[in-house]
Scaffold this active site. Structure first.
Site, PDB file in Angstrom:
ATOM      1  CD  GLU A   1      34.845  36.060  36.917  1.00 40.84           C
ATOM      2  OE1 GLU A   1      34.313  35.601  37.963  1.00 40.84           O
ATOM      3  OE2 GLU A   1      34.185  36.486  35.947  1.00 40.84           O
TER       4      GLU A   1
ATOM      5  CG  ASP B   1      31.340  36.987  32.395  1.00 41.07           C
ATOM      6  OD1 ASP B   1      31.137  36.094  31.553  1.00 41.07           O
ATOM      7  OD2 ASP B   1      31.219  36.814  33.621  1.00 41.07           O
TER       8      ASP B   1
ATOM      9  CG  ASP C   1      33.128  40.447  34.426  1.00 36.70           C
ATOM     10  OD1 ASP C   1      31.968  40.702  34.820  1.00 36.70           O
ATOM     11  OD2 ASP C   1      33.733  39.405  34.731  1.00 36.70           O
TER      12      ASP C   1
ATOM     13  CG  HIS D   1      30.327  32.847  36.126  1.00 39.80           C
ATOM     14  ND1 HIS D   1      29.874  33.934  36.815  1.00 39.80           N
ATOM     15  CD2 HIS D   1      29.259  32.018  35.949  1.00 39.80           C
ATOM     16  CE1 HIS D   1      28.580  33.779  37.074  1.00 39.80           C
ATOM     17  NE2 HIS D   1      28.179  32.637  36.558  1.00 39.80           N
TER      18      HIS D   1
END
Length: 605
Positions: A44, A188, A42, A183
């Site tokens: 960001e 995540d 994952d 998040h």
């Protein structure tokens, strides 16, 4: 010692009732999901555009068989401030990234962590897209990981009455994930691991138990098609041709595999097959008959012959080679050009062409370069009383032999120039069209220039094909050899442009006795009328491509195999390059001679 193979029409038999069951091998079963290493990742980021925004955090979890093998987590300096709404969403602020490693430092470590694994992400195109874009900016090759998208898996097995959407937070709550997504990349990724395991548990009763099944899990194959995958059971893992047969033993489709018949036929029952007509064909098929071949060349040749023999309804090409048109310069006092279906002794021919339209373009190219008559009837050597010239004579495009404007001798000079362009040097046609293309391009009349380019291309293709085929058609027998990967030899016997036999010997076997066996057992081939060969035109193209590849040795040649120095093939390559420079590419230059290499000189023997 391997024996020579003689190519003949084949009779195909299928296993009868009561045949012994076939035990599948490990390569047929695939990789069980419990043995697959997944790296759930994952990211960001500072935004949603992989080409413009940057990664701020990477989190990944490596799992296999339900066991966590390792984790990867790091903040990433994006090289600029984090937008305020991203700070609110993720909690990652600009100050938190001060002193963090850059993506140039992080990406190699992540790729090493994920090496040899299957990447998994929730909405995988987003995360994988950012990683691929970062690799491209750093000039690093992307390893080409297999990718699984848990969003697409969820859409298959999670219904609307269970969950209002397929967001990660929704699915984590539905499946009772141990980590709540927030998040942040690692949290995540951990939640996605639980979601992945829950989804795989739901997919198992649907038959998705191996890694290979995941390819069809998100793009499901109709159940009736998947059930027919047993038609591939027992097929050999070798090159060859396969015939799908219908309920009345009719041949529905003929295909070829240059590596493994079993793997190729199995692909028809997976999501890799996107053609609707093939799905329709599979539903009708009752069995698949294999024809094992010793080499990819033999397999491709047999495919062409079987398509021509059976004319299967689901094959779209090569079903009627006898209908391929030629351009003929007739043999009469005042020769003319015509589009014909056969080759006769005496007249000059070029072709064959893929369609009558292409043949007519070649005729138009010759008419544009030479003042050859365009009327269709035969003209007497002495003009008929009261004969009238056509409008072409009035504009200087014809010498009017019909009215005595040209006698047989004068007209013969024009016909001889046309004949030389068709059989030898086509420079006159190419130069006339190149001049016209330059004029039209200067005037920015690109549509007209493209039409002139296509007309020239059609002529050069037909002339090149006739010249290449015609030389091979006159060779009574040719034996060539090419090294195989294991150090042996692939031997090919060609008679009048037709594959008459082939054999493969290993590196410990003397190939000379096999060559003698090819001579004795090869197919008898009657001489054709050149430039037509004794084979399907595409078969001759395949043979020429094989003969012209690097490493092929000519063993024996009975006849002369040569090509003009200024052949149409060489001029064609130059003309195409000039045309592409001068003409807007409105109509693509598509070659209608499969396997024909550009700019490769033919061997002279």
């Amino acid at each position: 010692m391997p024996t020579a193979r003689r190519l003949r029409p084949l009779e195909h038999t299928a296993p009868g009732p009561g045949a012994a069951p076939v035990q599948l091998g490990l390569d047929e079963l695939g990789t069980p999901l419990r043995d697959v290493t997944f790296v759930v990742v994952d990211l960001e980021t500072t935004g949603g555009r992989a080409t413009e925004d940057a990664i701020t955090e990477i989190g990944a979890v490596k799992v296999r068989g339900g066991e966590v093998l390792g984790e990867f987590q790091t903040l990433v300096d994006p090289g600029g401030p984090v937008p305020p709404f991203i700070q609110v969403l993720t909690g990652i602020t600009t100050s938190m990234l001060v002193g963090a490693p850059t993506i140039a430092q992080v990406l190699p470590s992540f790729l090493e962590f994920a090496r040899g694994s299957v990447l998994v992400a929730h909405n995988a195109p987003f995360d994988v897209g950012f990683l691929r874009a970062a690799a491209a900016r750093l000039d690093r090759p992307w390893p080409g990981f297999p990718v699984v998208d848990t969003v697409r898996l969820a859409r298959r097995v999670v219904l609307r009455d269970e969950a209002p959407n397929h967001k990660l937070s929704t699915l984590a709550a539905l499946f009772g994930a141990q980590v709540t997504p927030n998040h942040r990349a690692l949290s995540d990724a951990r939640a996605t691991v639980d979601v992945l395991h829950a989804l795989l548990g739901r997919l198992a009763p649907l038959g998705v138990t191996h890694l290979e099944d995941l390819a069809t899990a998100t793009d499901p194959v109709p159940a009736d098609v998947r059930r027919r995958s047993t038609l591939a059971d027992g097929l050999p893992d070798s090159p060859g041709v396969y015939l799908f047969r219908g309920p009345r033993e009719e041949v529905l489709y003929v295909g070829v595999s240059t590596t493994s018949l079993r793997r190729r036929v199995r692909s028809y029952f997976t999501s890799a097959e996107k053609r609707g007509r093939m799905t329709e064909m599979v539903r009708l098929a009752e069995r698949v008959d294999p024809v094992v071949c010793v080499s990819p060349l033999e397999a491709r040749v047999r495919e062409l012959r079987l398509i021509a023999e059976h004319s299967p309804r689901y094959n779209r090409r090569s079903r009627s080679p006898e209908r391929m048109p030629w351009v003929r310069l007739t043999d009469e006092p005042f020769p003319r050009l015509s589009v014909v279906r056969d080759v006769r002794p005496g007249p000059t021919h070029i072709g064959p062409f893929a369609s009558r339209a292409l043949a007519q373009q070649a005729v138009d190219a010759l008419h544009a370069a030479f003042a050859l008559r365009q009327c269709t009837g035969r003209l007497p050597a002495t003009p008929a009383p009261g004969a009238h010239a056509c409008v072409l004579a009035e504009v200087g495009r014809c010498g009017a032999p019909c009215t005595g404007g040209q006698d047989v001798t004068t007209y013969a000079d024009v016909a001889d120039a046309v004949r030389r362009s068709m059989t030898g040097d086509p420079a006159a046609v190419a130069e006339a069209h190149a001049a016209r293309i330059r004029t039209l391009a200067t005037q920015e009349r690109f549509e007209e220039a493209a039409a002139v380019r296509d007309r020239l291309t059609a002529f050069l293709r037909g002339a090149a094909r006739a010249q290449r085929h015609g030389r091979l058609a006159t060779v009574r027998e040719l034996v060539a050899a090419c090294r195989t990967q294991d150090g042996g030899w692939e031997l090919v016997l060609v008679r009048h442009g037709r594959l008459a036999g082939t054999a493969v010997v290993d590196r410990r076997t003397d190939p000379r006795p096999v060559v003698a066996s090819l001579h004795a057992g090869g197919e008898h081939v009657a001489p054709p009328v050149a430039p037509a060969t004794a084979a399907h035109p595409e078969e001759t193209d395949l043979l020429l491509t094989w003969l012209e590849q690097p490493g092929v040795r000519l063993v024996e040649v009975d006849g002369e195999w040569s090509s003009p120095v200024r052949a149409a093939q060489a001029v064609r390559d130059v003309a195409a390059a000039v045309a592409l420079d001068l003409v807007a590419p409105r109509a693509p230059l598509v070659d209608d001679t499969p396997g024909s290499p550009a700019g490769v000189p033919q061997r002279t023997a």
